[in-house]
Design a protein around this motif. Sequence first.
Motif, PDB file in Angstrom:
ATOM      1  N   UNK A  95      45.693  13.005  33.231  1.00  0.00           N
ATOM      2  CA  UNK A  95      46.124  11.603  33.322  1.00  0.00           C
ATOM      3  C   UNK A  95      47.637  11.482  33.497  1.00  0.00           C
ATOM      4  N   UNK A  96      48.380  12.337  32.806  1.00  0.00           N
ATOM      5  CA  UNK A  96      49.851  12.301  32.933  1.00  0.00           C
ATOM      6  C   UNK A  96      50.272  12.541  34.376  1.00  0.00           C
ATOM      7  N   UNK A  97      49.639  13.534  35.014  1.00  0.00           N
ATOM      8  CA  UNK A  97      49.995  13.853  36.409  1.00  0.00           C
ATOM      9  C   UNK A  97      49.645  12.679  37.324  1.00  0.00           C
ATOM     10  N   UNK A  98      48.534  11.999  37.036  1.00  0.00           N
ATOM     11  CA  UNK A  98      48.146  10.841  37.854  1.00  0.00           C
ATOM     12  C   UNK A  98      49.153   9.705  37.675  1.00  0.00           C
ATOM     13  N   UNK A  99      49.621   9.514  36.444  1.00  0.00           N
ATOM     14  CA  UNK A  99      50.626   8.466  36.208  1.00  0.00           C
ATOM     15  C   UNK A  99      51.927   8.793  36.942  1.00  0.00           C
ATOM     16  N   UNK A 100      52.309  10.053  36.930  1.00  0.00           N
ATOM     17  CA  UNK A 100      53.537  10.454  37.658  1.00  0.00           C
ATOM     18  C   UNK A 100      53.377  10.162  39.143  1.00  0.00           C
ATOM     19  N   UNK A 101      52.168  10.439  39.684  1.00  0.00           N
ATOM     20  CA  UNK A 101      51.941  10.173  41.116  1.00  0.00           C
ATOM     21  C   UNK A 101      52.079   8.694  41.441  1.00  0.00           C
ATOM     22  N   UNK A 102      51.841   7.859  40.423  1.00  0.00           N
ATOM     23  CA  UNK A 102      51.994   6.410  40.639  1.00  0.00           C
ATOM     24  C   UNK A 102      53.441   5.956  40.396  1.00  0.00           C
ATOM     25  N   UNK A 103      54.317   6.914  40.151  1.00  0.00           N
ATOM     26  CA  UNK A 103      55.746   6.594  40.030  1.00  0.00           C
ATOM     27  C   UNK A 103      56.228   6.357  38.611  1.00  0.00           C
ATOM     28  N   UNK A 104      55.395   6.666  37.622  1.00  0.00           N
ATOM     29  CA  UNK A 104      55.807   6.437  36.223  1.00  0.00           C
ATOM     30  C   UNK A 104      56.825   7.504  35.807  1.00  0.00           C
ATOM     31  N   UNK A 105      57.999   7.064  35.349  1.00  0.00           N
ATOM     32  CA  UNK A 105      58.964   8.049  34.837  1.00  0.00           C
ATOM     33  C   UNK A 105      59.227   7.854  33.341  1.00  0.00           C
ATOM     34  N   UNK A 106      58.430   6.981  32.721  1.00  0.00           N
ATOM     35  CA  UNK A 106      58.551   6.789  31.262  1.00  0.00           C
ATOM     36  C   UNK A 106      58.075   8.063  30.552  1.00  0.00           C
TER      37      UNK A 106
END
Length: 487
Positions: A139-150
């Motif tokens: 899930x973390x990798x998917x969030x990063x792919x969506x541009x999340x840098x938090x």
Amino acid sequence: MNLVVVSNRVARGKPNEPMTGGLAAALLPVVEHSGAIWAGSSGRVRDGHQKEPFAEIEALGSGAIATLDLPAAHYGGYYEGFANSALWPALHSRSDLIRVSRDDYVSYREVNAFMARALMRFRKAKTAFWVQDYHFLALGAELRDLGVDDPIGFFLHTPWPVAAVMQGVPNHRELITAMLAYDLLGFQTNEDCQNFLGYVAGELGLAVEDGVAISQHGRTRCEVFPIGIDAEKFAAYAAKSASHPDVSRLRRSLNGERLAIGVDRLDYSKGLVNRISAFDRLWTEHPQFARSISLLQIANPSRGAIEAYGNLQNEVARLVTDVNGRHGEVDWTPIRYLNKGFSQTVLAGLYRTAQIGVVTPLHDGMNLVAKEYVAAQNPADPGVLVLSKFAGAANELETALLVNPHDIDGMARAIAVAAAMPLAERKMRWDAMMKKLRGHTIQQWSADFVAELEKCRTEKAVVAPLETQPPQALRWLKSAISGVRLI
Ligand SMILES: O=P(O)(O)OC[C@H]1O[C@H](O[C@H]2O[C@H](CO)[C@@H](O)[C@H](O)[C@H]2O)[C@H](O)[C@@H](O)[C@@H]1O
Ligand SMILES: O=c1ccn([C@@H]2O[C@H](COP(=O)(O)OP(=O)(O)O)[C@@H](O)[C@H]2O)c(=O)[nH]1
């Protein structure tokens, strides 16, 4: 800070209903008091693409719970398939039970990606994501792919096995590489954390420095955060529970015999067959314990659609019938076996009624039942905990009677020792365990994790500008040397 907690299983916060598993039980008070949003599966599925993915959002103390209908086409492959028929057996060192197809992995990744998209609506300024457990390794990798840098953290509630076992999981390299998109990875024990880092260094060939893995995603800090319980809450429940009909009926039904209690999901990791075999051995080899020790085993059905769980349910039921048939008498049932759940308020009273708590998993991330049993005891006359050394809880509850769940004779002996233990020794062991539980509560666990996750935000703020420097520095260097002939 806007904290978003994510797990597959969520709890609805009804104190008079049984909890399904320790993760939900543990996170409930965390969300109630921290004001976090807790997102997870609604347990229902839905066809097609949803415009508005969350089925329901409701208040939970100062926080909120958001439950999501997961995609129908992928739910089975994700939950029963990859999560619970590949990852769960491997994480509990039971590679022999891995049953998985390529489609299951695809479904697992689809659900991880679906959850990441759904979470975006909760992202505000200064958000931190805290992902729970093996259902969402990617899930973390998917969030990063969506541009999340938090900051994004992950906590694993189960054990992490040695590298050779993880190699039995299809797509393990891809999946564990994806885990390194998390800023912080939390484990129940030091052994789990070291096993993970061993895999990262040995199998992925990545650098590991002081518990930090360095990958294409950047730095991932790996740390140990043993999960706790609200010991005072259990003690208060137990003290008040005597009048509950289930508790008072149990007390009245004991004809002077000593009661042992086991409370588990019907899961092959919990060591139920070995435990019942140990009681069988005790009554066979030491007939004086017949009628003087009996077992109340609560075995809540779990993951029933998976073959290994169905087989276990049949095996345990057969064994209980066999043992009761051989040792029972017209007025004595050696094992009271219940396939249903109880609320924690009732459980606390049942724990307190039992002079022996038996917690004998073959492998377990923590095992909150072990901690709850201790917290529920009467300080003036505490019971004895017989605890597997392969439960995460054994690292803290060292003054329990620690047993090897593969050694049936050893467990039978420990049960006999527990039944005969003098009050002074019981108090001494219990005091030491209770001190540990009070010093490490569930609130402290979450505060420690979140504080560490927040540090990642600060670290990123410092490191990010440095990371952008090389190209700038290079441009400056290039312009500075233009026109100069290098010799
Ligand atoms: O959600 P289910 O498939 O019904 O399973 C219930 C939960 O089982 C596991 O619980 C773990 O978490 C506990 C708290 O940290 C820990 O004490 C225990 O050792 C673990 O087995 C699973 O990890 C959860 O995701 C499930 O919700
Ligand atoms: O009838 C039951 C049986 C269990 N539990 C709760 O379920 C959790 C089980 O957590 P544990 O860590 O022992 O094991 P897990 O099931 O998560 O593997 C504990 O908080 C129990 O109080 C419950 O509420 N009712």
